[in-house]
Design a protein around this motif. Structure first.
Motif, mmCIF file in Angstrom:
data_model
loop_
_atom_site.group_PDB
_atom_site.id
_atom_site.type_symbol
_atom_site.label_atom_id
_atom_site.label_comp_id
_atom_site.label_asym_id
_atom_site.label_seq_id
_atom_site.Cartn_x
_atom_site.Cartn_y
_atom_site.Cartn_z
ATOM 1 N N LYS A 71 0.832 -1.206 0.000
ATOM 2 C CA LYS A 71 0.000 0.000 0.000
ATOM 3 C C LYS A 71 0.864 1.252 0.000
ATOM 4 O O LYS A 71 0.600 2.215 -0.720
ATOM 5 N N SER A 72 1.955 1.233 0.816
ATOM 6 C CA SER A 72 2.856 2.382 0.883
ATOM 7 C C SER A 72 3.543 2.611 -0.446
ATOM 8 O O SER A 72 3.724 3.744 -0.878
ATOM 9 N N ALA A 73 3.947 1.520 -1.110
ATOM 10 C CA ALA A 73 4.641 1.642 -2.385
ATOM 11 C C ALA A 73 3.725 2.182 -3.476
ATOM 12 O O ALA A 73 4.173 2.823 -4.420
ATOM 13 N N GLU A 74 2.423 1.906 -3.345
ATOM 14 C CA GLU A 74 1.467 2.344 -4.365
ATOM 15 C C GLU A 74 0.952 3.752 -4.102
ATOM 16 O O GLU A 74 0.366 4.373 -4.982
ATOM 17 N N GLN A 75 1.158 4.276 -2.917
ATOM 18 C CA GLN A 75 0.646 5.591 -2.559
ATOM 19 C C GLN A 75 1.650 6.674 -2.932
ATOM 20 O O GLN A 75 2.816 6.589 -2.559
ATOM 21 N N PRO A 76 1.216 7.684 -3.670
ATOM 22 C CA PRO A 76 2.146 8.759 -4.030
ATOM 23 C C PRO A 76 2.654 9.500 -2.800
ATOM 24 O O PRO A 76 1.924 9.692 -1.832
ATOM 25 N N ILE A 77 3.909 9.924 -2.851
ATOM 26 C CA ILE A 77 4.436 10.782 -1.792
ATOM 27 C C ILE A 77 3.816 12.168 -1.924
ATOM 28 O O ILE A 77 3.404 12.784 -0.952
ATOM 29 N N ILE A 78 3.753 12.653 -3.169
ATOM 30 C CA ILE A 78 3.090 13.927 -3.455
ATOM 31 C C ILE A 78 2.097 13.701 -4.579
ATOM 32 O O ILE A 78 2.410 13.054 -5.577
ATOM 33 N N PHE A 79 0.890 14.227 -4.415
ATOM 34 C CA PHE A 79 -0.148 14.130 -5.441
ATOM 35 C C PHE A 79 -0.765 15.508 -5.624
ATOM 36 O O PHE A 79 -1.406 16.038 -4.717
ATOM 37 N N LEU A 80 -0.519 16.101 -6.775
ATOM 38 C CA LEU A 80 -1.168 17.362 -7.144
ATOM 39 C C LEU A 80 -2.391 17.012 -7.971
ATOM 40 O O LEU A 80 -2.259 16.457 -9.068
ATOM 41 N N ASP A 81 -3.551 17.311 -7.454
ATOM 42 C CA ASP A 81 -4.811 16.907 -8.077
ATOM 43 C C ASP A 81 -5.500 18.116 -8.720
ATOM 44 O O ASP A 81 -6.160 18.901 -8.039
ATOM 45 N N THR A 133 -4.555 27.986 -6.196
ATOM 46 C CA THR A 133 -5.797 28.746 -6.279
ATOM 47 C C THR A 133 -6.994 27.795 -6.316
ATOM 48 O O THR A 133 -8.060 28.091 -5.770
ATOM 49 N N SER A 134 -6.788 26.665 -6.964
ATOM 50 C CA SER A 134 -7.817 25.619 -6.982
ATOM 51 C C SER A 134 -7.126 24.263 -7.075
ATOM 52 O O SER A 134 -5.945 24.176 -7.400
ATOM 53 N N GLY A 135 -7.874 23.208 -6.786
ATOM 54 C CA GLY A 135 -7.312 21.865 -6.773
ATOM 55 C C GLY A 135 -6.874 21.455 -5.381
ATOM 56 O O GLY A 135 -7.056 22.200 -4.403
ATOM 57 N N HIS A 136 -6.298 20.272 -5.271
ATOM 58 C CA HIS A 136 -5.907 19.716 -3.979
ATOM 59 C C HIS A 136 -4.476 19.195 -4.015
ATOM 60 O O HIS A 136 -4.003 18.724 -5.051
ATOM 61 N N VAL A 137 -3.825 19.269 -2.851
ATOM 62 C CA VAL A 137 -2.465 18.767 -2.692
ATOM 63 C C VAL A 137 -2.478 17.711 -1.594
ATOM 64 O O VAL A 137 -2.995 17.951 -0.493
ATOM 65 N N TYR A 138 -1.913 16.534 -1.898
ATOM 66 C CA TYR A 138 -1.862 15.443 -0.933
ATOM 67 C C TYR A 138 -0.414 15.051 -0.678
ATOM 68 O O TYR A 138 0.389 14.924 -1.614
ATOM 69 N N PHE A 139 -0.060 14.877 0.608
ATOM 70 C CA PHE A 139 1.247 14.373 1.006
ATOM 71 C C PHE A 139 1.041 13.030 1.687
ATOM 72 O O PHE A 139 0.391 12.962 2.723
ATOM 73 N N GLU A 140 1.571 11.976 1.068
ATOM 74 C CA GLU A 140 1.429 10.621 1.596
ATOM 75 C C GLU A 140 -0.022 10.326 1.957
ATOM 76 O O GLU A 140 -0.319 9.770 3.012
ATOM 77 N N GLY A 141 -0.930 10.719 1.075
ATOM 78 C CA GLY A 141 -2.349 10.424 1.221
ATOM 79 C C GLY A 141 -3.140 11.412 2.036
ATOM 80 O O GLY A 141 -4.373 11.327 2.097
#
Length: 276
Positions: free
Chosen positions: A7-17, A76-84
């Motif tokens: 699960k950890s390997a499949e999860q992005p460290i950073i995800f700009l959505d 300004t819009s969108g979402h940022v995710y760090f390790e989920g």
């Protein structure tokens, strides 16, 4: 346990959505300001152990994208995710988390380091801010870091002004590594250095990535440098991703006209055996 690792390997460290960043310009009037869209509807994932090279001309939005990734700029819009975890709306606690997950190596080490602090104090500072370890543990970590970047222990007593540009950048890299981040964002880390030491810094970053399993975002206008260090290439223009894919694919079989234009400016890269 195995499921957790997978699960950890499949999860992005950073995800700009689907992020966009819009700035108000100094032109226009008070009631009718003008705006510039630095980043437009960009989606990007950095996976564990991966190096993404972001390339494009000045003003293409690559540094703004990097600033969003490291928490220096809110979208300004969108979402940022760090390790989920959604870190788009940053609290003080989230800023600390961001500092532990991602570190930055800036373009000019001369301005990134405090000229009045010794190298030892520069490396100690992040450990104190994040309350990592006791005095003995911190001292041990500082000596590990200076060795990690290939500098002698005597450098710990020096001020930045007493070091060469390449040595200062090694100190900046050591400081970025101090908290064992999951990813490093390197924003034009060699452009302020002499040509003779650029390859040394690139080799150091490549070795750290390999030996420590780091993920990395490498920002550059130099397409040759990006190819040298990257697993995947993202080509940006006017705040948008024009093309992305494995480095070999992008360089040998470019699909977008803008990518072909960048490659045309570096004809030696078109040789299929280069860097093989």
């Amino acid at each position: 346990m195995a499921d957790e690792k997978t699960k950890s390997a499949e999860q992005p460290i950073i995800f700009l959505d689907d992020i966009s960043v819009t700035f108000k310009t100094r032109t226009g009037s008070l009631f009718h300001p003008n705006y510039v869209q630095a980043v437009r509807n960009l989606t990007l994932k950095l996976m564990p152990g991966e190096t993404i090279g972001i390339v494009g001309e000045s003003g293409c939005g690559k540094s703004t994208t990097a600033n969003v990734m490291c928490g220096l700029q809110s979208p300004t819009s969108g979402h940022v995710y760090f390790e989920g975890e959604d870190v788009t709306k940053r609290t003080a606690d989230l800023r600390k988390k961001i500092g532990r997950v991602v570190s930055v190596v800036f373009q000019d080490p001369a301005t990134a380091l405090n000229p009045r602090m010794t190298v030892r104090d520069q490396l100690l500072d992040p450990l104190l801010v994040h309350k990592v370890g006791d005095a003995a543990g911190q001292d041990k970590r500082i000596h590990e870091l200076i060795g990690l970047v290939g500098l002698p222990k005597s450098a710990l007593r020096a001020l930045p002004g007493q070091l060469s540009g390449g040595q200062r950048q090694r100190v900046a890299i050591a400081r970025a590594m101090s908290l064992n981040p999951s990813a490093i964002i390197a924003d034009e880390p060699t452009s302020a250095l002499d040509v003779s030491v650029r390859a040394q810094i690139l080799n150091l970053l490549t070795d750290l990535k390999r030996d420590l399993g780091l993920s990395m975002i490498f920002i550059s206008h130099d397409i040759q440098t990006v190819r040298y260090v990257s697993d995947r290439i993202v080509v940006m223009n006017h705040g948008q991703i024009m093309e992305q894919g494995p480095a070999k694919q992008v360089f040998e079989h470019p699909q977008d006209d803008y990518t072909k234009l960048l490659l045309g400016a570096a004809p030696s890269l078109l040789h299929p055996n280069l860097g093989a």
